[in-house]
Design a protein around this motif. Structure first.
Motif, short mmCIF file in Angstrom:
data_model
loop_
_atom_site.label_atom_id
_atom_site.label_comp_id
_atom_site.label_asym_id
_atom_site.label_seq_id
_atom_site.Cartn_x
_atom_site.Cartn_y
_atom_site.Cartn_z
N ARG A 8 11.40 36.47 39.90
CA ARG A 8 12.69 36.80 40.52
C ARG A 8 12.87 38.32 40.50
O ARG A 8 12.51 38.97 39.53
CB ARG A 8 13.85 36.13 39.80
CG ARG A 8 15.19 36.53 40.44
CD ARG A 8 16.32 35.64 40.07
NE ARG A 8 17.55 36.17 40.62
CZ ARG A 8 18.03 35.89 41.82
NH1 ARG A 8 17.40 35.05 42.60
NH2 ARG A 8 19.15 36.43 42.25
N ARG A 9 13.46 38.84 41.57
CA ARG A 9 13.67 40.28 41.71
C ARG A 9 15.15 40.58 41.79
O ARG A 9 15.92 39.85 42.40
CB ARG A 9 12.97 40.74 42.99
CG ARG A 9 12.99 42.23 43.20
CD ARG A 9 12.22 42.64 44.44
NE ARG A 9 10.85 42.18 44.36
CZ ARG A 9 10.16 41.66 45.38
NH1 ARG A 9 10.71 41.52 46.56
NH2 ARG A 9 8.91 41.27 45.23
N GLU A 10 15.55 41.67 41.15
CA GLU A 10 16.93 42.17 41.22
C GLU A 10 16.88 43.68 41.43
O GLU A 10 15.87 44.33 41.15
CB GLU A 10 17.70 41.88 39.92
CG GLU A 10 17.99 40.42 39.67
CD GLU A 10 19.11 39.85 40.52
OE1 GLU A 10 19.77 40.62 41.25
OE2 GLU A 10 19.31 38.63 40.45
N HIS A 11 18.00 44.23 41.89
CA HIS A 11 18.15 45.68 42.07
C HIS A 11 19.34 46.14 41.26
O HIS A 11 20.35 45.43 41.17
CB HIS A 11 18.40 46.00 43.55
CG HIS A 11 17.28 45.62 44.45
ND1 HIS A 11 17.13 44.35 44.96
CD2 HIS A 11 16.24 46.33 44.92
CE1 HIS A 11 16.05 44.31 45.71
NE2 HIS A 11 15.49 45.49 45.71
N LYS A 46 14.34 48.61 41.00
CA LYS A 46 14.04 47.24 41.38
C LYS A 46 13.24 46.65 40.21
O LYS A 46 12.29 47.27 39.73
CB LYS A 46 13.21 47.21 42.67
CG LYS A 46 12.83 45.82 43.12
CD LYS A 46 12.19 45.83 44.52
CE LYS A 46 11.01 46.74 44.61
NZ LYS A 46 10.32 46.71 45.91
N VAL A 47 13.66 45.48 39.73
CA VAL A 47 12.95 44.86 38.63
C VAL A 47 12.54 43.45 39.03
O VAL A 47 13.31 42.72 39.65
CB VAL A 47 13.79 44.82 37.32
CG1 VAL A 47 15.09 44.07 37.50
CG2 VAL A 47 12.98 44.25 36.16
N ILE A 122 7.07 42.10 33.29
CA ILE A 122 8.18 42.87 33.86
C ILE A 122 7.55 43.91 34.77
O ILE A 122 6.67 44.66 34.34
CB ILE A 122 8.99 43.60 32.76
CG1 ILE A 122 9.56 42.65 31.73
CG2 ILE A 122 10.06 44.51 33.38
CD1 ILE A 122 10.80 41.93 32.13
N VAL A 123 7.99 43.96 36.01
CA VAL A 123 7.54 44.99 36.95
C VAL A 123 8.78 45.80 37.30
O VAL A 123 9.71 45.27 37.91
CB VAL A 123 6.90 44.38 38.21
CG1 VAL A 123 6.42 45.49 39.15
CG2 VAL A 123 5.76 43.44 37.84
N LEU A 124 8.80 47.06 36.92
CA LEU A 124 9.94 47.92 37.16
C LEU A 124 9.57 49.02 38.14
O LEU A 124 8.68 49.82 37.88
CB LEU A 124 10.43 48.54 35.84
CG LEU A 124 11.63 49.49 35.97
CD1 LEU A 124 12.87 48.72 36.42
CD2 LEU A 124 11.88 50.21 34.66
N HIS A 125 10.27 49.04 39.27
CA HIS A 125 10.10 50.08 40.27
C HIS A 125 11.20 51.10 40.05
O HIS A 125 12.37 50.83 40.32
CB HIS A 125 10.23 49.51 41.69
CG HIS A 125 9.19 48.51 42.03
ND1 HIS A 125 8.19 48.76 42.93
CD2 HIS A 125 8.99 47.24 41.59
CE1 HIS A 125 7.42 47.70 43.05
NE2 HIS A 125 7.89 46.76 42.24
#
Length: 137
Positions: A8-11, A46-47, A122-125
Motif C-alpha cells: 500500500r502507498r501513501e503520500h 511517498k511511502v 518500507i520504500v520511502l521516496h
C-alpha cells in the motif's frame, strides 16, 4: 500455502533539517549542504509498505488492505504528515532525519501494530529521484 506480498502507498508532507548533534555546525554544513539550512525545508514524501504472509484460504488475503491502511495511518500519517520531523517526533531529537532514519522509524512504528503478516519492506521516496528501501536488517 502460497506466500503473497501486499503493498500500500501513501503520500505525506513534512519538514525537516538534516543536522547531526554529533557534528559541529561546520561539519553539518559540509555534509548536508543546503539541506542543513537552520529553518529546514520540506518534502512531499511517498511511502510504500509491503507485508508478506500466507494467503488465507478463506478470505483470499494476506491482510485486509483496510487494516494495513489503518496501521499506516496510525504509525505514519498521524505522526508525520504536516509535521516538523525534528521537532515533533522524539525519535529525531538526537539523530538526523535522513530518509534512511525515517524509513527505520516507520519500520519500528509499524512492526509494533501490524495485526498479521510480516512487515517485509518500507520504500520511502523523499523525492522523485531519492529513494530508500529498508527491510528491517
Amino acid at each position: 500455502m502460497p506466500i503473497v506480498y501486499l503493498s500500500r502507498r501513501e503520500h505525506f508532507s513534512a519538514a525537516h533539517r538534516l543536522h547531526s548533534p554529533k557534528l559541529s555546525d561546520a561539519e553539518n554544513l559540509a555534509i548536508y549542504g543546503k539541506c542543513n539550512h537552520k529553518h529546514g525545508h520540506g518534502h512531499n514524501y511517498k511511502v510504500e509498505v509491503v507485508v508478506k504472509g500466507e494467503l488465507d484460504p478463506t478470505t483470499g488475503m494476506v491482510l485486509n488492505i483496510t487494516e494495513l491502511k489503518e496501521c499506516m495511518k496510525v504509525a505514519i500519517m498521524d505522526v508525520m504528515d504536516h509535521k516538523n520531523l525534528d521537532m515533533d517526533i522524539e525519535y529525531f531529537h538526537d539523530k538526523p532525519s535522513t530518509a534512511e532514519n525515517i524509513a527505520v522509524f516507520m519500520w519500528m512504528s509499524l512492526a509494533k501494530i501490524l495485526p498479521k503478516g510480516e512487515l517485509h519492506e518500507i520504500v520511502l521516496h523523499e523525492t522523485d529521484n531519492n529513494v530508500v528501501i529498508y527491510r528491517g536488517e
